[in-house]
Design a protein around this motif. Structure first.
Motif, PDB file in Angstrom:
ATOM      1  N   LYS A 216       0.839  -1.203   0.000  1.00 27.75           N
ATOM      2  CA  LYS A 216       0.000   0.000   0.000  1.00 27.75           C
ATOM      3  C   LYS A 216       0.873   1.252   0.000  1.00 27.75           C
ATOM      4  O   LYS A 216       2.017   1.244   0.461  1.00 27.75           O
ATOM      5  N   PHE A 217       0.295   2.364  -0.501  1.00 28.42           N
ATOM      6  CA  PHE A 217       1.082   3.581  -0.710  1.00 28.42           C
ATOM      7  C   PHE A 217       0.242   4.789  -0.313  1.00 28.42           C
ATOM      8  O   PHE A 217      -0.897   4.938  -0.754  1.00 28.42           O
ATOM      9  N   LYS A 218       0.818   5.666   0.526  1.00 35.58           N
ATOM     10  CA  LYS A 218       0.058   6.780   1.088  1.00 35.58           C
ATOM     11  C   LYS A 218       0.765   8.112   0.832  1.00 35.58           C
ATOM     12  O   LYS A 218       1.975   8.216   1.003  1.00 35.58           O
ATOM     13  N   ILE A 219      -0.032   9.101   0.434  1.00 29.98           N
ATOM     14  CA  ILE A 219       0.478  10.442   0.113  1.00 29.98           C
ATOM     15  C   ILE A 219      -0.276  11.465   0.953  1.00 29.98           C
ATOM     16  O   ILE A 219      -1.498  11.364   1.131  1.00 29.98           O
ATOM     17  N   ALA A 220       0.451  12.466   1.469  1.00 29.70           N
ATOM     18  CA  ALA A 220      -0.172  13.563   2.213  1.00 29.70           C
ATOM     19  C   ALA A 220       0.419  14.888   1.752  1.00 29.70           C
ATOM     20  O   ALA A 220       1.588  14.954   1.363  1.00 29.70           O
ATOM     21  N   VAL A 221      -0.418  15.943   1.793  1.00 34.14           N
ATOM     22  CA  VAL A 221      -0.010  17.265   1.316  1.00 34.14           C
ATOM     23  C   VAL A 221      -0.368  18.305   2.373  1.00 34.14           C
ATOM     24  O   VAL A 221      -1.469  18.286   2.930  1.00 34.14           O
ATOM     25  N   THR A 222       0.562  19.219   2.650  1.00 33.94           N
ATOM     26  CA  THR A 222       0.275  20.336   3.543  1.00 33.94           C
ATOM     27  C   THR A 222       0.689  21.636   2.875  1.00 33.94           C
ATOM     28  O   THR A 222       1.575  21.648   2.022  1.00 33.94           O
TER      29      THR A 222
END
Length: 556
Positions: A165-171
């Motif tokens: 699984k692969f997770k991306i977050a943006v701030t």
């Protein structure tokens, strides 16, 4: 807020029809559970300890009131009257009948929602700062870029079967409220010296059995190259990530074993071959997506400060709530409100169908019809006129969602644990409830100050215990539940993995152990301005070990 186009609608409806057929075949016995497993996981359906669970995507945590009312309808009609908001800004329903799930997905599709890519070895729900578009410290709203990534990654033919699984977050702010350094890819939206938008790129963060903080591999990536650079990262991972051992298959292991500099070199080499091709983002497309996220028309409400001042004098409970659950908005007449789903002694992150409907009503009346889900398992009203704060508070009191504990010790993150999850070793909910009751006094909580306590029922770390100021990990030892304590973790712009403090504690000991940790902090802090995390980083683990273990700590 983004709205589906014709392609989106047709795609989601086709997926519902496809899965309906797959469910019918499973119920008829034409396929086995093992054959059905990859099909259901592609549609967000898990087999939990007692029943199937459905995980629904809430991209970058943004909901409109029609969508929240649909979630309330699903909770009431198909579940046990509540839903569980997760650390991925999603919602889970723990008790749907398999035969009902196609109908649930069809209902979701009617309000532009789905459960696609909430499971499986693919790019999961892209998350963002829950105050995006409202925060006073924001450089730019990160949600348009999260939406671009969502569209690009949905059923991406090259990246639908990754090693893991692969997770991306943006701030979009210097204060990281999206925990980007705990993700496979973390993106910090910023401006360079020329005032151009771009991203600092972090890769290889994650929790689980091998927690790691992401490494920065590019200080500034121009905005237009977002997709080409993400493609380069994923291609390197897809090519070299391990598929022989799921415990070593995440990109964090590849970055660690390859070395940050070499991994970055490989990404840059891959990117050089494709950065000026069709993946370059045209300015017109960026502008079109940005238009969907234009803030609502916030009319001037200059009376707000006076209204709040008078209401504070009239109600101490309102004043406490404003101090703890309301933050500064980019417009001075407005505020952003945290709706705590952490009532004292309640299951963290749960909301009933009636509460969801009432929050939708409040959002329609006072918050321009918009709600956010935070990765801390709370709900957010991002745009509330300060003049309306007392009315919002009164409405939340009516539905028992006015607990003024945002950021305090009872604002606990917890996974469902052994009460629901087949992977769990120990209960999480009951531990969270007991700790919450122990620290119920708001006066005591506020004296303790900011303290993020996080609980996981197994090493998969769905409760983010590794990055809690105080983390609790439930393990199994000789057939009994045991709770391990970590201290000093954080998930902000100074992300750190907490340190295991010593031997674990039984279920009847863990709350006392947490109280001992807190009392040790209070006894050693310089003054009330020094929060728990700062005090721990100054003191180190020694006084906490001594307080918890006495002679055992000295012997060790």
């Amino acid at each position: 807020m983004y709205r589906y186009d014709e392609f989106d609608q047709d795609f989601v409806k086709a997926r519902v029809a496809e899965f309906t057929d797959q469910v019918e075949r499973r119920l008829a016995g034409e396929i086995t559970e093992e054959q059905f497993r990859p099909l259901r996981l592609m549609n967000g359906v898990y087999l939990q300890l007692h029943a199937y669970m459905l995980r629904i995507a809430i991209p970058y945590g943004t909901l409109n009131t029609g969508q929240l009312r649909m979630l309330a309808h699903i909770a009431r009609r198909y579940d046990k009257g509540y839903g569980h908001f997760t650390t991925r800004q999603n919602i889970q329903f723990n008790w749907p009948a398999l035969s009902d799930i196609p109908a649930i997905l069809a209902d979701l599709a009617s309000v532009e929602m789905h459960a696609i890519q909430t499971s499986g070895n693919c790019i999961r729900n892209v998350t963002a700062d829950h105050f995006a578009g409202a925060a006073a410290d924001e450089v730019a709203d990160p949600r348009p870029y999260a939406e671009i990534l969502r569209q690009w990654s949905s059923v991406h033919p090259e990246f639908s079967y990754l090693p893991r699984k692969f997770k991306i977050a943006v701030t979009g702010a210097e204060r990281d409220r999206a925990a980007i350094q705990t993700h496979d890819i973390g993106l910090h939206l910023k401006k360079n010296a020329e005032g151009e938008l771009g991203f600092a790129v972090y890769v290889g963060g994650g929790q689980g059995r091998t927690p790691m903080v992401a490494k920065k591999i590019r200080d500034f990536l121009p905005e237009k190259h977002l997709l080409s650079y993400a493609t380069a990262i994923l291609r390197v991972y897809n090519l070299y990530g391990r598929r022989d051992n799921k415990y070593k298959a995440r990109i964090k292991i590849l970055v660690h074993e390859t070395g940050t500099e070499e991994f970055a070199r490989q990404v840059e080499a891959e990117w050089a071959a494709l950065k000026d091709q069709e993946l370059t983002l045209p300015e017109a497309d960026i502008a079109a997506i940005n238009a969907y996220f234009a803030p609502p028309a916030l009319a001037a409400r200059p009376e707000g400060d006076e209204v709040v001042k008078l209401a504070r004098l009239d109600s101490k409970s309102f004043a406490d709530w404003v101090d703890q659950n309301v933050i500064t908005h980019r417009r001075p007449d407005y505020a952003a409100v945290t709706i705590s789903l952490k009532g004292i002694g309640e299951a963290p992150g749960d909301a009933s169908d009636s509460q969801m409907e009432a929050v939708a009503d409040i959002a329609d009346q006072y918050a321009f019809g918009e709600i956010r889900v935070s990765h801390e398992q709370n709900l957010i009203l991002p745009h509330v006129a300060r003049a309306d704060l007392k009315a919002v508070y009164d409405a939340l009191v009516e539905i028992e969602l006015a607990t003024p504990n945002s950021g305090l010790i009872t604002d606990i993150i917890a996974c469902p644990g052994l009460d629901y999850c087949a992977l769990a070793n120990a209960r999480s909910i009951s531990v969270a409830q007991e700790i919450s009751r122990r620290f119920a006094s708001l006066e005591r909580q506020r004296d303790i100050g900011e303290l993020k306590l996080k609980i996981s029922g197994c090493i998969n770390a769905c409760g983010h215990h590794h990055v809690g100021h105080i983390g609790i990990l439930g393990v199994e030892k000789k057939g009994a539940e045991l709770y391990q304590v970590t201290l000093g973790g954080s998930a902000d712009e100074h992300t750190a993995v907490g340190e295991i403090i010593g031997r674990g504690f039984g279920p009847d000991e863990i709350t006392d152990a947490i109280e001992t940790v807190v009392e040790t902090y209070l006894a050693h802090r310089l003054d009330r301005s020094e929060n728990f995390l700062d005090a721990y980083r100054r003191l180190g683990p020694a006084p906490f070990k001594e307080a918890l273990y006495g002679g055992e700590a000295k012997a060790a």
